[in-house]
Enzyme design. Structure first.
Site, short mmCIF file in Angstrom:
data_model
loop_
_atom_site.label_atom_id
_atom_site.label_comp_id
_atom_site.label_asym_id
_atom_site.label_seq_id
_atom_site.Cartn_x
_atom_site.Cartn_y
_atom_site.Cartn_z
N TRP A 184 68.65 -34.53 -68.63
CA TRP A 184 69.00 -33.13 -68.90
C TRP A 184 67.99 -32.23 -68.20
O TRP A 184 66.78 -32.51 -68.23
CB TRP A 184 68.98 -32.82 -70.41
N GLU A 225 73.60 -34.96 -69.09
CA GLU A 225 73.88 -34.05 -70.21
C GLU A 225 73.98 -32.61 -69.73
O GLU A 225 73.09 -32.10 -69.06
CB GLU A 225 72.76 -34.18 -71.25
N LYS A 227 74.83 -28.29 -70.33
CA LYS A 227 74.52 -27.21 -71.25
C LYS A 227 75.26 -25.95 -70.80
O LYS A 227 75.48 -25.74 -69.61
CB LYS A 227 73.01 -26.95 -71.30
N ASP A 258 76.19 -32.91 -76.03
CA ASP A 258 75.32 -32.38 -77.08
C ASP A 258 76.11 -31.33 -77.84
O ASP A 258 76.66 -30.40 -77.25
CB ASP A 258 74.06 -31.77 -76.47
N HIS A 261 75.61 -27.59 -77.05
CA HIS A 261 75.57 -27.14 -75.67
C HIS A 261 76.89 -26.54 -75.18
O HIS A 261 77.18 -26.57 -73.98
CB HIS A 261 75.15 -28.29 -74.76
N HIS A 285 74.63 -36.36 -78.44
CA HIS A 285 73.45 -35.85 -79.12
C HIS A 285 73.99 -34.93 -80.22
O HIS A 285 74.51 -33.85 -79.92
CB HIS A 285 72.54 -35.07 -78.18
N ASP A 293 72.46 -22.66 -79.44
CA ASP A 293 71.93 -24.02 -79.43
C ASP A 293 70.57 -24.06 -80.13
O ASP A 293 69.53 -24.22 -79.51
CB ASP A 293 71.80 -24.51 -77.99
N ASP A 295 69.62 -26.15 -82.65
CA ASP A 295 69.15 -27.48 -83.03
C ASP A 295 68.68 -27.56 -84.48
O ASP A 295 67.61 -28.09 -84.77
CB ASP A 295 68.04 -27.96 -82.08
N ASP A 325 69.67 -34.91 -82.07
CA ASP A 325 68.77 -34.00 -81.33
C ASP A 325 68.63 -32.70 -82.11
O ASP A 325 69.43 -31.78 -81.95
CB ASP A 325 69.31 -33.74 -79.93
#
Length: 418
Positions: A184, A225, A227, A258, A261, A285, A293, A295, A325
């Site tokens: 990433w 990955e 985004k 993810d 993302h 993820h 994003d 997390d 993640d």
């Protein structure tokens, strides 16, 4: 009533629908979740020449007791693993290398810098996954790495990714289970670009060179990955979903999704079935975006359950590599790991205890009334009794009782850290 008695009553309810509960629990035991190490230390890592966190990543909060050494981080991971049912994996970033005080830049990293992680993983029967760390470095200071116009900077990051793939291969060989090495990058622009194509062309060329380096895919599995945007790349990200989806398909690499993302109304659960039609495997993820994003720690919410349902009802347990993640420094970090991972495992069990084949038949017949009614009624089936019994069988705390162990560990261990 004992947990066993509650389990037997609940099992009888599910078995009326042909759901084999014992079979589901057996399958669940063999589903590994790749637990990210960076929740334990706020993505600080152990580099001698540490740089400030960058790449559009931010960790908020100052809860006391974070790990500051590899030994502390591994000890904290052990505590979290003791509270989570099942046998899982640990996901490392390159900045968790141990160089014994020597400054080793990322393009020079070798398997020997992760020997202690491998010895620890062997001791506990864990697989390891890996990620090159393409942020928090002077050569990523302007937000561009593998797509940088400066060929010397691109060369540095290409070499770092090649080194990372070889470390992943080492993990796979040593531990007897393939390592997922995921790339990433934060590359993008804050404002509207005047040329979207050229940076993507450079990224493609960089990836081509990275993957041209010979690494045995028996031991190392490559993924890329995407985004949508990040802090400092609000208007354009070079490695977009369309870019990496196309690259992965053309070059036989895994596309990693993810859950944070994408656009806030764009659900990863809705992408899984499409991607399974054209990819032998894919990787996840799992995070929890709150407005962006961010997390957040994974909760047992509708999207998590829907992701698990897509994996289970499409017979894709062996086709989807599940990783986590998230990073939250506002709460106890071991509790964060425990909550998030237990919820991921819980969601997989929830999906296994649905009458998935019957629900598919109802949809095919156009009986949407019965389908919706059953979907709603199963939300209050005695799922908790099955989960509690599973935890007991796996010798981890039942219900909220794991929290007492975390608080005791906090008092005894975490509170002693500076």
């Amino acid at each position: 009533m004992s947990l066993k008695s509650q389990f037997e009553l609940a099992k009888s309810e599910y078995e009326q629908w042909g759901i084999q509960v014992e079979e589901a629990l057996e399958k669940l035991r063999d589903i590994p979740i790749s637990i990210h190490c960076w929740q334990g230390d706020d993505i600080d890592g152990f580099e001698v020449n540490k740089a400030e966190l960058s790449g559009g990543i931010d960790v908020t909060g100052n809860y006391p007791g974070k790990a500051t050494t590899p030994e502390e981080l591994r000890m904290d991971l052990e505590k979290a693993l003791s509270l989570i049912p099942g046998k899982h994996r640990i996901n490392l970033h390159a900045l968790y290398a141990e160089t014994d005080g020597e400054i080793v830049d990322r393009d020079k990293l070798e398997p020997k810098h992760f020997e202690k992680w491998v010895a620890w993983a062997k001791k506990h029967g864990l697989g390891l996954d890996f990620n090159p760390t393409i942020f928090s470095h002077e050569k990523a200071a302007d937000g561009l790495t593998l797509s940088h116009p400066n060929p010397e900077i691109r060369r540095f990051w290409i070499d770092h990714c090649i080194a990372s793939r070889r470390i992943g291969e080492y993990f796979g060989k040593e531990l007897g289970t393939p390592c997922l090495t995921n790339i990433w990058i934060p590359d993008g622009y804050k404002d509207i670009p005047s040329d979207r194509l050229t940076p993507r062309k450079r990224l493609k060329e960089s990836l081509d060179e990275i993957f041209a380096a010979e690494v045995d895919d028996t031991f190392n599995i490559d993924s890329v990955e995407s985004k949508l945007f990040g802090i400092g790349s609000e208007s354009y990200v070079v490695g977009s979903h369309e870019f990496y989806l196309s690259y992965a398909l053309k070059n036989n690499k895994l596309c990693l999704l993810d859950t944070g993302h994408y656009h806030p109304t764009e659900m990863v659960s809705n992408k899984i079935s499409s991607m399974l039609l054209f990819n032998e495997k894919l990787a996840l993820h799992v995070s929890r975006p709150v407005r962006w994003d961010s997390d957040h720690v994974v909760t047992f919410d509708e999207e998590l359950k829907e992701i698990a349902l897509e994996i289970v009802r499409n017979d894709a347990i062996d086709k989807v590599m599940i990783g986590l993640d998230f990073f939250d420094a506002s709460i106890n970090r071991i509790a964060a790991w425990t909550i998030g991972t237990r919820n991921m495992v819980k969601a997989m069990l929830y999906a296994m205890l649905m009458p998935n084949e019957h629900l598919k038949e109802l949809q095919e017949k156009g009986d949407y009334t019965k389908r919706l009614a059953l979907l709603e009624e199963f939300k209050t089936y005695p799922f908790g009794a099955i989960w509690n019994y599973y935890c007991e069988q796996m010798d981890v705390p039942v219900k909220e009782h794991w929290l007492a162990e975390v608080l005791e560990y906090e008092e005894r261990v975490l509170s002693q850290r500076k």
